[in-house]
Design an enzyme around this catalytic site. Sequence first.
Site, short mmCIF file in Angstrom:
data_model
loop_
_atom_site.label_atom_id
_atom_site.label_comp_id
_atom_site.label_asym_id
_atom_site.label_seq_id
_atom_site.Cartn_x
_atom_site.Cartn_y
_atom_site.Cartn_z
N HIS A 1 0.37 10.87 -1.73
CA HIS A 1 -0.87 10.67 -0.98
C HIS A 1 -1.22 11.91 -0.18
O HIS A 1 -2.31 12.46 -0.30
CB HIS A 1 -0.75 9.45 -0.05
CG HIS A 1 -2.04 9.07 0.59
ND1 HIS A 1 -2.64 9.81 1.58
CD2 HIS A 1 -2.86 8.01 0.38
CE1 HIS A 1 -3.77 9.23 1.94
NE2 HIS A 1 -3.93 8.14 1.23
N GLU B 1 0.46 -0.62 -4.81
CA GLU B 1 -0.53 0.42 -5.07
C GLU B 1 0.16 1.76 -4.94
O GLU B 1 0.92 2.00 -4.00
CB GLU B 1 -1.67 0.30 -4.06
CG GLU B 1 -2.79 1.31 -4.29
CD GLU B 1 -2.99 2.25 -3.11
OE1 GLU B 1 -4.10 2.76 -2.99
OE2 GLU B 1 -2.04 2.48 -2.33
N ASP C 1 -0.32 6.08 -5.43
CA ASP C 1 -1.27 7.20 -5.54
C ASP C 1 -0.85 8.12 -6.67
O ASP C 1 0.34 8.41 -6.84
CB ASP C 1 -1.27 7.99 -4.23
CG ASP C 1 -1.71 7.14 -3.06
OD1 ASP C 1 -2.86 6.68 -3.08
OD2 ASP C 1 -0.89 6.91 -2.14
N ASP D 1 -3.95 4.33 -7.78
CA ASP D 1 -5.06 4.93 -7.04
C ASP D 1 -5.17 6.38 -7.53
O ASP D 1 -4.40 7.24 -7.11
CB ASP D 1 -4.75 4.85 -5.54
CG ASP D 1 -5.89 5.36 -4.69
OD1 ASP D 1 -6.87 5.90 -5.24
OD2 ASP D 1 -5.80 5.23 -3.45
N HIS E 1 0.81 -1.22 0.00
CA HIS E 1 0.00 0.00 0.00
C HIS E 1 0.85 1.27 0.00
O HIS E 1 1.84 1.36 0.70
CB HIS E 1 -0.89 -0.01 1.26
CG HIS E 1 -1.72 1.22 1.43
ND1 HIS E 1 -1.74 1.95 2.59
CD2 HIS E 1 -2.55 1.85 0.56
CE1 HIS E 1 -2.57 2.98 2.44
NE2 HIS E 1 -3.07 2.94 1.22
#
Length: 273
Positions: A41, A25, A27, A85, A5
């Site tokens: 993020h 993942e 951002d 994301d 993440h």
Amino acid sequence: WIMGHMVNAIAQIDEFVNLGANSIETDVSFDDSANPEYTYHGVPCDCGRTCTKWEYFNEFLKGLRKATTPGDSKYHEKLVLVVFDLKTSSLYDNQASDAGKKLAKSLLQNYWNNGNNGGRAYIVLSIPNLAHYKLITGFKETLTSEGHPELMDKVGYGFSGNDEIGDVAKTYKKAGVTGHVWQSDGITNCLLRGLDRVRKAVANRDSSNGYINKVYYWIVDKRATTRDALDAGVDGIMTNYPDVIADVLNESAYKAKFRIASYDDNPWETFKN
């Protein structure tokens, strides 16, 4: 799929894969003109994490390409899936198509190397808002007009807003999406969330007329929650601690039933038991 993440700095790619992630993942934030700008993020983010690591998006893509191109000194064979994301909530709804077009151009140039031995990972475009479905159509149109429609074979989709599953299905219809669907469900690790919606998504995946190919749950940092998610039948778990998920997968109860996905496992195919 063990999904690392919030991997937003190039150095974190090695860090998370070395801990056991076969997927990351990342951002993606956009500027006012709908250009993908940073892998970032920002505050607030998950408990126990630094929220402010970042790269310029195109530079991150180049680092990611090296990590997923066989023969490169930075290559990781087991890194096979990347979820972007897409932080499109900063955009107006009517900019979604432009965001998709610009995202496709960035990936084509900096990740896929214009179709010439680029990175090999599968890519999931994760969109937070159902109203932004035109990002998908803009993305597809651009790869086609740039002469590389075949790269859509490597692209999947997800809506990350925890919307009603029926509403998500209708939105995919509007976007012309008929496969390659990763459905997520979850919440930040600072809070608790039950598995009710995950079970609904798994039921859709396993039904004869469902639209979902894979289901993943986020954010899972504890062994007990990992076991609950695996018991619910998820395909992927997004985590800040890939080594925790890897440890649970090695437990005798799960070892026989699950394994870490490799490049040969098609992420767009529903797994039939």
